[in-house]
Design an enzyme around this catalytic site. Structure first.
Site, PDB file in Angstrom:
ATOM      1  N   HIS A 100       5.736  -0.533 -20.427  1.00  0.00           N
ATOM      2  CA  HIS A 100       6.011  -1.429 -19.301  1.00  0.00           C
ATOM      3  C   HIS A 100       4.994  -1.253 -18.180  1.00  0.00           C
ATOM      4  CE1 HIS A 100       7.570   1.847 -16.772  1.00  0.00           C
ATOM      5  NE2 HIS A 100       8.170   2.300 -17.869  1.00  0.00           N
ATOM      6  N   CYS A 123       8.934   6.700 -21.038  1.00  0.00           N
ATOM      7  CA  CYS A 123       8.197   5.464 -21.333  1.00  0.00           C
ATOM      8  C   CYS A 123       6.697   5.630 -21.137  1.00  0.00           C
ATOM      9  CB  CYS A 123       8.694   4.341 -20.421  1.00  0.00           C
ATOM     10  SG  CYS A 123      10.433   3.931 -20.684  1.00  0.00           S
TER      11      CYS A 123
END
Length: 186
Positions: A146, A162
């Protein structure tokens, strides 16, 4: 007559001047910091990780903090600086794929995050959202490639698991990667 320098030339001149004025022991410390800098990517070859390029291929290298992208025919290769998980315990490594993509994602803390930070609340899309402007969800639950609005995180251990990119870079990668893109996190 005035001499105009580019920003890069000015930075190189300042670095050279500082290096000449710096004692040897401090220069050695600077070299060590440079080795850990996000610009010191380890090159990757997709053949070391996959049998073929599939729809497209990503290798996320958590050591050099870089994401490597190859198009399906191998004609397009790109490298992006990333943020990576804070600790090895938060880092999931192995093979996965992109299963869903979202422009303007909302963020919800995971169960483990809620245990550690009980005051955390879901955040809708916008400048306060830690997922930035685009998100590509992996087949592993709660693992995402992301963007981020906090550019200080790129090149650092700063995530809860992440892989983060600058918003403009995730927007570019988002357009390149179809659902089904194969991913390996190393």
């Amino acid at each position: 007559m005035s001499i105009k320098l580019t920003r890069r030339q000015a930075m190189l001149a300042a670095t050279a001047t500082a290096t000449l004025a710096t004692p040897g022991i401090l220069r050695a410390q600077d070299v060590e910091l440079t080795r850990r800098n996000s610009s010191s990517f380890s090159m990757q070859d997709w053949r070391d990780h996959f049998d073929d390029l599939g729809k497209s291929t990503i290798v996320a290298d958590t050591v050099s903090r870089a994401l490597h992208y190859w198009s399906a025919d191998g004609s397009d290769y790109r490298v992006y600086p990333t943020s990576v998980p804070l600790t090895d315990a938060l880092t999931k490594r192995g093979y996965t794929s992109i299963v869903r993509k979202k422009v303007g994602p909302s963020w919800t803390p995971t169960a483990s995050q809620m245990q550690r930070y009980p005051d955390w609340k879901p955040i809708p899309p916008g400048p306060e959202n830690p997922l930035g402007t685009h998100a590509m969800y992996l087949s592993w639950p709660a693992y995402i490639i992301h963007g981020t609005h906090d550019t200080r995180k790129i090149g650092r251990r700063s995530s809860d698991g992440c892989i983060g990119l600058y918003n403009e870079k995730i927007a570019e990668l988002f357009q390149l990667c179809p659902v089904g893109t194969q991913v390996r996190v190393i």
